[in-house]
Design a protein around this motif. Structure first.
Motif, mmCIF file in Angstrom:
data_model
loop_
_atom_site.group_PDB
_atom_site.id
_atom_site.type_symbol
_atom_site.label_atom_id
_atom_site.label_comp_id
_atom_site.label_asym_id
_atom_site.label_seq_id
_atom_site.Cartn_x
_atom_site.Cartn_y
_atom_site.Cartn_z
ATOM 1 N N CYS A 1 -0.484 -0.631 -0.564
ATOM 2 C CA CYS A 1 -0.290 0.052 -1.839
ATOM 3 C C CYS A 1 -1.584 0.127 -2.648
ATOM 4 O O CYS A 1 -2.289 -0.875 -2.813
ATOM 5 C CB CYS A 1 0.777 -0.688 -2.641
ATOM 6 N N PHE B 101 -1.802 0.274 -5.696
ATOM 7 C CA PHE B 101 -1.675 -0.401 -6.991
ATOM 8 C C PHE B 101 -1.821 -1.927 -6.891
ATOM 9 O O PHE B 101 -1.677 -2.628 -7.881
ATOM 10 C CB PHE B 101 -0.317 -0.077 -7.623
ATOM 11 N N CYS C 231 -1.151 -4.314 -10.030
ATOM 12 C CA CYS C 231 0.310 -4.468 -10.133
ATOM 13 C C CYS C 231 0.690 -5.876 -10.600
ATOM 14 O O CYS C 231 0.302 -6.871 -9.983
ATOM 15 C CB CYS C 231 0.942 -4.189 -8.781
ATOM 16 N N PHE D 68 3.514 -7.418 -10.366
ATOM 17 C CA PHE D 68 4.259 -8.166 -9.344
ATOM 18 C C PHE D 68 3.290 -8.759 -8.337
ATOM 19 O O PHE D 68 3.328 -9.964 -8.052
ATOM 20 C CB PHE D 68 5.263 -7.269 -8.607
ATOM 21 N N TYR E 113 6.519 -4.878 1.319
ATOM 22 C CA TYR E 113 6.308 -3.687 0.483
ATOM 23 C C TYR E 113 4.822 -3.425 0.218
ATOM 24 O O TYR E 113 4.309 -2.376 0.580
ATOM 25 C CB TYR E 113 7.051 -3.832 -0.849
ATOM 26 N N CYS E 114 4.165 -4.351 -0.418
ATOM 27 C CA CYS E 114 2.802 -4.089 -0.917
ATOM 28 C C CYS E 114 1.801 -3.836 0.197
ATOM 29 O O CYS E 114 0.909 -3.006 0.051
ATOM 30 C CB CYS E 114 2.328 -5.256 -1.768
ATOM 31 N N ARG F 67 9.159 -0.542 -7.718
ATOM 32 C CA ARG F 67 8.120 -0.356 -8.742
ATOM 33 C C ARG F 67 7.294 0.893 -8.452
ATOM 34 O O ARG F 67 6.944 1.645 -9.364
ATOM 35 C CB ARG F 67 7.198 -1.587 -8.814
ATOM 36 N N TYR F 68 6.996 1.082 -7.193
ATOM 37 C CA TYR F 68 6.196 2.253 -6.798
ATOM 38 C C TYR F 68 6.951 3.540 -7.137
ATOM 39 O O TYR F 68 6.385 4.505 -7.641
ATOM 40 C CB TYR F 68 5.892 2.169 -5.304
ATOM 41 N N PRO G 236 10.204 -5.334 -6.201
ATOM 42 C CA PRO G 236 10.106 -4.289 -5.183
ATOM 43 C C PRO G 236 11.412 -3.976 -4.456
ATOM 44 O O PRO G 236 11.658 -2.838 -4.075
ATOM 45 C CB PRO G 236 9.075 -4.849 -4.188
HETATM 46 S S1 SF4 Z 1 5.049 -4.207 -6.043
HETATM 47 FE FE1 SF4 Z 1 5.169 -2.072 -5.400
HETATM 48 S S2 SF4 Z 1 3.817 -0.996 -6.825
HETATM 49 FE FE2 SF4 Z 1 3.274 -3.180 -6.904
HETATM 50 S S3 SF4 Z 1 1.630 -3.440 -5.385
HETATM 51 FE FE3 SF4 Z 1 3.581 -3.880 -4.388
HETATM 52 S S4 SF4 Z 1 4.177 -1.952 -3.414
HETATM 53 FE FE4 SF4 Z 1 2.653 -1.491 -4.983
#
Ligand code: SF4
Length: 72
Positions: free
Chosen positions: A4, A6, A10, A12, A31-32, A41-42, A59
């Motif tokens: 990601c 972010f 981010c 999180f 996720y990230c 969040r994304y 997430p």
């Molecule tokens: S929580 Fe979601 S928006 Fe934040 S870094 Fe992880 S994938 Fe990206």
């Protein structure tokens, strides 16, 4: 898909949220680092902008993200 963009900012990913889920590291890997398009969040930041991000959205809370996005 993939890492990601972010991650650096981010809350999180940078452990700035309260109530950290037990599986926080698993969530970061899932996720990230591998599958940001499926992150709640994304989804919210892309659909509504970061100003509309709930303080504590995790997430895996996709249903919550869908509800927020549908409400506009
Ligand atoms: S929580 Fe979601 S928006 Fe934040 S870094 Fe992880 S994938 Fe990206």
């Amino acid at each position: 898909m993939g890492e990601c963009e972010f991650m650096e900012k981010c809350p999180f990913y940078n452990d700035k949220l309260g109530n950290v889920p037990e599986k926080v590291e698993e969530l970061k890997v899932h996720y990230c680092r591998n599958n940001n398009l499926h992150c709640a969040r994304y989804m919210v930041v892309n659909a509504l902008g970061k100003d509309r991000m709930p303080v504590e959205l995790y997430p895996h809370e996709k249903e919550r993200a869908y509800t927020l996005i549908a409400a506009g």
